[in-house]
Design a protein around this motif. Structure first.
Motif, PDB file in Angstrom:
ATOM      1  N   ILE A   1       0.659  -1.274  -0.019  1.00 28.03           N
ATOM      2  CA  ILE A   1       0.048   0.032   0.083  1.00 28.03           C
ATOM      3  C   ILE A   1       0.843   1.247  -0.029  1.00 28.03           C
ATOM      4  CG2 ILE A   1      -1.741   1.248   1.139  1.00 28.03           C
ATOM      5  CD1 ILE A   1      -2.788  -1.590   2.347  1.00 28.03           C
ATOM      6  N   GLY A   2       2.037   1.307   0.807  1.00 33.66           N
ATOM      7  CA  GLY A   2       2.707   2.482   1.050  1.00 33.66           C
ATOM      8  C   GLY A   2       3.772   2.666  -0.407  1.00 33.66           C
ATOM      9  N   GLY A   3       3.905   1.249  -0.951  1.00 35.90           N
ATOM     10  CA  GLY A   3       4.421   1.495  -2.276  1.00 35.90           C
ATOM     11  C   GLY A   3       3.701   1.731  -3.626  1.00 35.90           C
ATOM     12  N   LYS A   4       2.406   1.920  -3.087  1.00 39.53           N
ATOM     13  CA  LYS A   4       1.384   2.139  -4.251  1.00 39.53           C
ATOM     14  C   LYS A   4       1.181   1.030  -5.404  1.00 39.53           C
ATOM     15  CE  LYS A   4       1.866   7.314  -3.941  1.00 39.53           C
ATOM     16  NZ  LYS A   4       2.076   8.573  -4.687  1.00 39.53           N
ATOM     17  N   LYS A   5       1.395  -0.056  -4.627  1.00 39.01           N
ATOM     18  CA  LYS A   5       1.239  -1.294  -5.507  1.00 39.01           C
ATOM     19  C   LYS A   5      -0.168  -1.885  -5.292  1.00 39.01           C
ATOM     20  CE  LYS A   5       5.426  -1.083  -7.047  1.00 39.01           C
ATOM     21  NZ  LYS A   5       6.416  -1.835  -6.195  1.00 39.01           N
ATOM     22  N   LEU A   6      -0.652  -1.313  -3.986  1.00 42.93           N
ATOM     23  CA  LEU A   6      -2.173  -1.546  -3.509  1.00 42.93           C
ATOM     24  C   LEU A   6      -2.909  -0.540  -3.488  1.00 42.93           C
ATOM     25  CD1 LEU A   6      -1.797  -5.013  -1.235  1.00 42.93           C
ATOM     26  CD2 LEU A   6      -2.969  -4.881  -3.504  1.00 42.93           C
ATOM     27  N   PRO A   7      -4.134  -0.444  -3.539  1.00 47.99           N
ATOM     28  CA  PRO A   7      -4.868   0.989  -3.224  1.00 47.99           C
ATOM     29  C   PRO A   7      -4.923   1.003  -1.632  1.00 47.99           C
ATOM     30  CG  PRO A   7      -6.565  -0.929  -3.801  1.00 47.99           C
ATOM     31  CD  PRO A   7      -4.954  -1.450  -4.118  1.00 47.99           C
ATOM     32  N   VAL A   8      -5.013   2.144  -1.081  1.00 48.42           N
ATOM     33  CA  VAL A   8      -5.431   2.360   0.402  1.00 48.42           C
ATOM     34  C   VAL A   8      -6.589   1.546   0.882  1.00 48.42           C
ATOM     35  CG1 VAL A   8      -5.670   3.967   2.032  1.00 48.42           C
ATOM     36  CG2 VAL A   8      -4.088   4.797   0.211  1.00 48.42           C
ATOM     37  N   GLU A   9      -7.756   1.661  -0.167  1.00 46.46           N
ATOM     38  CA  GLU A   9      -8.958   1.119   0.180  1.00 46.46           C
ATOM     39  C   GLU A   9      -9.220   0.156  -0.533  1.00 46.46           C
ATOM     40  OE1 GLU A   9     -11.822   3.829   1.301  1.00 46.46           O
ATOM     41  OE2 GLU A   9     -10.584   4.790   2.757  1.00 46.46           O
ATOM     42  N   GLY A  10      -9.891  -0.994  -0.451  1.00 41.53           N
ATOM     43  CA  GLY A  10     -10.836  -2.095  -1.106  1.00 41.53           C
ATOM     44  C   GLY A  10     -10.009  -3.231  -1.737  1.00 41.53           C
ATOM     45  N   THR A  11      -8.826  -3.447  -0.979  1.00 40.92           N
ATOM     46  CA  THR A  11      -8.323  -5.028  -1.525  1.00 40.92           C
ATOM     47  C   THR A  11      -9.082  -6.159  -1.192  1.00 40.92           C
ATOM     48  OG1 THR A  11      -5.939  -3.778  -1.496  1.00 40.92           O
ATOM     49  CG2 THR A  11      -6.103  -6.280  -1.047  1.00 40.92           C
ATOM     50  N   VAL A  12      -8.924  -7.344  -2.064  1.00 32.89           N
ATOM     51  CA  VAL A  12      -9.743  -8.437  -1.952  1.00 32.89           C
ATOM     52  C   VAL A  12      -8.444  -9.266  -1.375  1.00 32.89           C
ATOM     53  CG1 VAL A  12     -10.740 -10.471  -3.024  1.00 32.89           C
ATOM     54  CG2 VAL A  12     -11.303  -8.048  -3.474  1.00 32.89           C
ATOM     55  N   LEU A  13      -8.570 -10.126  -0.310  1.00 32.71           N
ATOM     56  CA  LEU A  13      -7.905 -11.134   0.352  1.00 32.71           C
ATOM     57  C   LEU A  13      -8.226 -12.517  -0.092  1.00 32.71           C
ATOM     58  CD1 LEU A  13      -5.128 -11.265   1.932  1.00 32.71           C
ATOM     59  CD2 LEU A  13      -6.757 -11.690   4.029  1.00 32.71           C
ATOM     60  N   LEU A  14      -7.412 -13.249  -0.927  1.00 31.65           N
ATOM     61  CA  LEU A  14      -7.763 -14.461  -1.217  1.00 31.65           C
ATOM     62  C   LEU A  14      -7.005 -15.523  -0.159  1.00 31.65           C
ATOM     63  CD1 LEU A  14      -9.354 -16.634  -2.705  1.00 31.65           C
ATOM     64  CD2 LEU A  14      -7.437 -16.598  -4.195  1.00 31.65           C
ATOM     65  N   HIS A  15      -7.544 -16.130   0.683  1.00 28.65           N
ATOM     66  CA  HIS A  15      -7.161 -16.664   1.976  1.00 28.65           C
ATOM     67  C   HIS A  15      -7.322 -18.116   1.918  1.00 28.65           C
ATOM     68  CE1 HIS A  15      -5.800 -16.569   6.239  1.00 28.65           C
ATOM     69  NE2 HIS A  15      -7.009 -16.977   6.483  1.00 28.65           N
ATOM     70  N   LEU A  16      -6.067 -18.936   1.531  1.00 35.62           N
ATOM     71  CA  LEU A  16      -6.313 -20.376   1.707  1.00 35.62           C
ATOM     72  C   LEU A  16      -5.906 -20.690   3.124  1.00 35.62           C
ATOM     73  CD1 LEU A  16      -6.268 -19.722  -1.386  1.00 35.62           C
ATOM     74  CD2 LEU A  16      -5.620 -21.978  -1.689  1.00 35.62           C
ATOM     75  N   ASP A  17      -6.607 -21.452   3.786  1.00 37.94           N
ATOM     76  CA  ASP A  17      -6.110 -21.549   5.304  1.00 37.94           C
ATOM     77  C   ASP A  17      -7.149 -22.541   5.833  1.00 37.94           C
ATOM     78  OD1 ASP A  17      -5.054 -21.547   8.054  1.00 37.94           O
ATOM     79  OD2 ASP A  17      -4.714 -19.221   7.907  1.00 37.94           O
ATOM     80  N   ALA A  18      -6.621 -23.159   6.958  1.00 38.98           N
ATOM     81  CA  ALA A  18      -7.286 -24.298   7.589  1.00 38.98           C
ATOM     82  C   ALA A  18      -8.145 -23.334   8.849  1.00 38.98           C
ATOM     83  CB  ALA A  18      -6.542 -25.290   8.360  1.00 38.98           C
ATOM     84  N   HIS A  19      -7.848 -21.987   8.859  1.00 42.60           N
ATOM     85  CA  HIS A  19      -8.293 -21.346  10.017  1.00 42.60           C
ATOM     86  C   HIS A  19      -8.749 -19.970   9.353  1.00 42.60           C
ATOM     87  CE1 HIS A  19      -5.216 -23.970  11.866  1.00 42.60           C
ATOM     88  NE2 HIS A  19      -5.988 -24.146  12.907  1.00 42.60           N
TER      89      HIS A  19
END
Length: 380
Positions: A37-55
């Motif tokens: 986010i700080g490097g402007k590779k992601l927006p400050v708001e609105g990111t999607v997190l695709l989370h593969l996890d057992a928890h």
């Protein structure tokens, strides 16, 4: 005005190659999302997190204030493995979480739901208005929220069966991944341990903790009923914390000056059994480990499934790789080993990591993985 809105929603810069960060404790992944986010590779708001996890990792520290969640990188030291995602959503950085779970992880039912995260106006503590048992069991529910943000959570199962064409199309339609997004993989997705099962297993400690930490869910989910439930649960959890804090300091409840309730009697009885077993093993009880184990006993406990080597490879080949081949390109990839805490079996973690990295690097044009877990003492 349109240009301003576009700049909020879309990353300004793109990585030439997708960075991969491998961490040990899963909450350490968040620092790399914040750096993007700080490097402007992601927006400050609105990111999607695709989370593969057992928890799900979507709890909140009951004592975390909303203002701390919005404090940028100052938040990072306050987080733990089970509670790092929702604070990022409270700050607006993550707007949607897609939790892809293995078949044996069922902390949430499949489907999509929206809820809000924000500050309780009286305490300033971070809370959600979700009625899910996952949040009720930690006394995190409240309809009274200020500074609130909407969070969308989608939950779906990912397994070898998903690789069949129609099922993969169906899954992709349900999760509807759009850019920009972060691909986040916990290696315990492929084989899942429960570190508390081995804690004083000769006295069946994990089972003994259930009646102490459990609580019944009400049949009604009207707000008034749930508010009373949360108040009662908060009192229960606080009393348990006080009791185990006293045990940690004194190794006994003999000098405890708090309420000598039914809960006190149950913990006192448990303590005598644990002390006897610890004495037999010639060790001092780790009371906070016992308490942490108890906190996992609500709602059927933690998922547990130790996969065979063949099952792990099949899941990577027939579930993970086809999924990645069907997705848009992520902005960055984070991978958590989760083995020091016992959630990914230590004798399997390197094997799983090698297969996952091979799959990711075969599908995407990536940088060489940054093995952060080998340099955990570096400044962040």
């Amino acid at each position: 005005m349109a240009t301003i809105l576009e700049n909020i929603k879309l990353p300004i810069k793109r990585n030439k190659k997708i960075p991969i960060y491998v961490v040990e404790e899963h909450n350490d992944a968040l620092q790399f999302i914040y750096s993007a986010i700080g490097g402007k590779k992601l927006p400050v708001e609105g990111t999607v997190l695709l989370h593969l996890d057992a928890h799900p990792d979507m709890l909140i520290d009951r004592k975390l204030k909303g203002e701390d969640a919005r404090s940028g990188r100052k938040l990072l030291p306050l987080l733990q493995i089970e509670n790092w995602i929702v604070p990022a959503a409270a700050a607006g950085h993550v707007a949607r979480v897609v939790w892809l779970r293995p078949p044996w992880a069922k902390q949430f039912s499949d489907g999509t739901r929206k809820f809000h995260v924000g500050d309780h106006p009286e305490t300033g503590l971070l809370r959600v208005d979700s009625k899910e048992p996952y949040y009720l069991s930690d006394a995190l529910f409240s309809t009274l929220l200020s500074n609130k943000r909407e969070l969308t959570l989608t939950v779906e199962e990912l397994s070898c069966e998903t690789s069949k064409e129609d099922k993969m199309k169906n899954l992709l339609a349900k999760i509807d991944i759009t850019q920009p997004y972060v691909l986040d993989i916990d290696l315990d997705f492929f084989s899942t341990g429960n570190p508390f099962l081995g804690l004083y297993e000769n006295i069946n400690l994990y089972d003994r903790l259930l009646p102490i930490f459990d609580f019944p869910l009400p049949e009604s989910d009207d707000v008034e009923t749930l508010e009373k439930l949360v108040e009662s649960r908060e009192q229960q959890l606080q009393e348990l914390e006080n009791l185990f804090e006293h045990l940690d300091k004194n190794n006994s409840l003999d000098s405890y000056t708090g309420n000598k309730s039914h809960l006190y009697n149950m913990v006192n009885e448990l303590a005598s059994v644990v002390l006897a077993e610890a004495k037999r093993l010639n060790e001092v009880p780790d009371w906070w480990a016992v308490y942490a184990g108890g906190c996992t006993r609500d709602q059927d406990g933690l998922p547990y499934h130790i996969s065979t080597k063949e099952e792990i490879k099949e899941t990577v080949d027939k579930a993970l790789t086809p999924l990645l081949q069907s997705l848009p390109v992520p902005v960055l990839i984070t991978i958590a080993r989760s083995t020091d805490d016992g959630y990914c079996p230590p004798h399997q973690v390197d094997y799983i990591q090698s297969l996952v990295l091979e799959s990711v690097m075969k599908v995407y044009d990536t940088d060489e993985p940054a093995l952060y877990y080998l340099n955990v003492n570096i400044s962040t």
